[in-house]
Design an enzyme around this catalytic site. Structure first.
Site, PDB file in Angstrom:
ATOM      1  N   GLY A  86      39.569  27.721   0.980  1.00  0.00           N
ATOM      2  CA  GLY A  86      38.588  27.785   2.065  1.00  0.00           C
ATOM      3  C   GLY A  86      38.025  29.185   2.256  1.00  0.00           C
ATOM      4  O   GLY A  86      38.388  30.122   1.551  1.00  0.00           O
ATOM      5  N   ARG A 144      42.997  20.513  -3.936  1.00  0.00           N
ATOM      6  CA  ARG A 144      42.345  20.340  -5.238  1.00  0.00           C
ATOM      7  C   ARG A 144      42.439  21.646  -6.019  1.00  0.00           C
ATOM      8  O   ARG A 144      42.625  22.704  -5.416  1.00  0.00           O
ATOM      9  CB  ARG A 144      40.862  20.001  -5.041  1.00  0.00           C
ATOM     10  CG  ARG A 144      40.699  18.626  -4.408  1.00  0.00           C
ATOM     11  CD  ARG A 144      39.250  18.224  -4.282  1.00  0.00           C
ATOM     12  NE  ARG A 144      39.143  17.251  -3.193  1.00  0.00           N
ATOM     13  CZ  ARG A 144      38.876  17.545  -1.939  1.00  0.00           C
ATOM     14  NH1 ARG A 144      38.639  18.800  -1.591  1.00  0.00           N
ATOM     15  NH2 ARG A 144      38.815  16.619  -1.006  1.00  0.00           N
ATOM     16  N   TYR A 196      37.698  19.125  17.150  1.00  0.00           N
ATOM     17  CA  TYR A 196      38.208  20.365  16.532  1.00  0.00           C
ATOM     18  C   TYR A 196      38.904  21.231  17.587  1.00  0.00           C
ATOM     19  O   TYR A 196      39.994  21.772  17.353  1.00  0.00           O
ATOM     20  CB  TYR A 196      37.013  21.094  15.923  1.00  0.00           C
ATOM     21  CG  TYR A 196      37.283  22.422  15.261  1.00  0.00           C
ATOM     22  CD1 TYR A 196      37.939  22.504  14.031  1.00  0.00           C
ATOM     23  CD2 TYR A 196      36.822  23.607  15.832  1.00  0.00           C
ATOM     24  CE1 TYR A 196      38.138  23.729  13.405  1.00  0.00           C
ATOM     25  CE2 TYR A 196      37.015  24.824  15.210  1.00  0.00           C
ATOM     26  CZ  TYR A 196      37.679  24.875  14.004  1.00  0.00           C
ATOM     27  OH  TYR A 196      37.859  26.093  13.387  1.00  0.00           O
TER      28      TYR A 196
HETATM   29  N1  SER Z   1      33.739  29.045  12.871  1.00  0.00           N
HETATM   30  C1  SER Z   1      34.300  27.852  13.388  1.00  0.00           C
HETATM   31  C2  SER Z   1      33.319  26.748  13.449  1.00  0.00           C
HETATM   32  O1  SER Z   1      32.175  26.996  13.632  1.00  0.00           O
HETATM   33  C3  SER Z   1      34.868  28.073  14.751  1.00  0.00           C
HETATM   34  O2  SER Z   1      36.224  28.249  14.653  1.00  0.00           O
HETATM   35  O3  SER Z   1      33.662  25.629  13.330  1.00  0.00           O
END
Ligand code: SER
Length: 318
Positions: free
Chosen positions: A11, A36, A141
């Site tokens: 990431g 992966r 999130y």
């Molecule tokens: N940078 C992230 C997002 O925009 C925030 O933690 O999802």
């Protein structure tokens, strides 16, 4: 930290944090993992293993075999992407993180969790947001981030586990693009500035969010994990930020280097709504006092470096 497992090493953070940790702790002592295969330095510059963070047995065996003492758990789905499939976001960001936390506990490892400005919501004080304040996020999130902050604190209190975390702001970098975040505009703008001289922004003018240049984020992870535990009043998770700006301010910063740069707007209602629910600027006093948080880059310094690095990348493509 002596023997470190990094999840989500492919990431935006992992691709830079993995080589950074290998520089400090020795390549053989940092095991990168991802779901992966990852081409490039992450898999070629030291040990690498395929690992799905939801597979607890494999996770625990990997930690035991590697004799890890620390887990840096970066695997996760970002904010806007999470809204398109909330249950998948929960599965990876909470179920996967619980698995990682439990595997770390079983193996006596310290645990780093990346929380976010998304752990706050519309009822949080938006300006100079305190370390300890209202946390009622309205996207999956953010709900996942608060859940994990609480669970990591619980594991510390209940099991004496060494859990630590940071509330990352939008991270800006040139090695790997973020995928599906709300703060991503502040990365895309630099690429489009170099490639096209213009950018169409999906966040509305006047919308402030906290941001940070990646070198400061990497430094913050190591500083926090190496901090004297006796100094840590807080653990999960510390407010950190390098700067706060709105789209017109980053555009103005780019114009100092590229006077002809232009920007217009095509606002995305989903990401605009998310941005408006997050703080404008964080109070980072606790991080400064408890473990010496000390970011080096302001907006203009970051802009100069981003534009120079992306220009080099583009030139090398020919
Ligand atoms: N940078 C992230 C997002 O925009 C925030 O933690 O999802």
């Amino acid at each position: 930290m002596k023997r470190i497992l990094v999840t989500g090493s492919s990431g935006q953070i992992g691709i830079e944090l993995t080589p950074y940790l290998r520089e400090i702790y020795g390549a053989e002592n940092v095991l990168a993992s991802a779901r992966r295969p990852v081409p490039g330095p992450v898999s070629e510059g030291g040990p690498f293993e395929l690992l799905d963070v939801r597979d607890g047995k494999a996770f625990s065996e990997t930690l035991s075999k590697f004799k890890a003492d620390t887990v840096i758990h970066l695997a996760g789905v970002l904010s806007a992407k999470g809204e398109s499939d909330p249950l998948n976001s929960w599965d990876i960001n909470v179920c996967g993180s619980c698995t990682a936390l439990e595997a770390a506990r079983e193996n006596g490892c310290a645990f780093f969790f990346p929380s976010s400005i998304a752990a706050f919501g519309p009822s949080t004080p938006a300006k100079n947001t305190p370390q300890d304040t209202i946390q009622r996020p309205t996207i999956i999130y953010g709900v996942a981030k608060v859940t994990m902050e609480l669970l990591c604190d619980y594991y510390h209190k209940k099991f004496g586990m060494d859990t630590r975390g940071l509330r990352f702001p939008g991270l800006i970098s040139y090695e790997a693009l973020p995928g599906g975040g709300t703060t991503d505009y502040a990365v895309h703008i630099y690429y489009d500035a170099v490639k096209k001289g213009s950018y169409t922004c999906f966040i509305a003018p006047g919308t402030y969010m906290d941001m940070m240049y990646m070198p400061d984020a990497l430094d913050a992870v190591v500083k926090l994990m190496e901090a004297d535990p006796a100094r840590l009043v807080h653990r999960n998770a510390f407010n950190i930020s390098g700067m706060s700006f709105e789209p017109e301010e980053i555009a103005a910063s780019i114009r100092k280097v590229m006077p002809g740069f232009t920007m217009d707007y095509d606002v995305d209602p989903l990401r605009q709504g998310i941005a408006e629910s997050w703080p404008d600027s964080l109070d980072c006093t606790a991080a400064r006092e408890e473990w010496g948080f000390d970011p080096q880059y302001d907006l203009d310094a970051m802009t100069e470096d981003m534009l120079a690095r992306i220009s080099e990348q583009e030139a090398s493509k020919g």
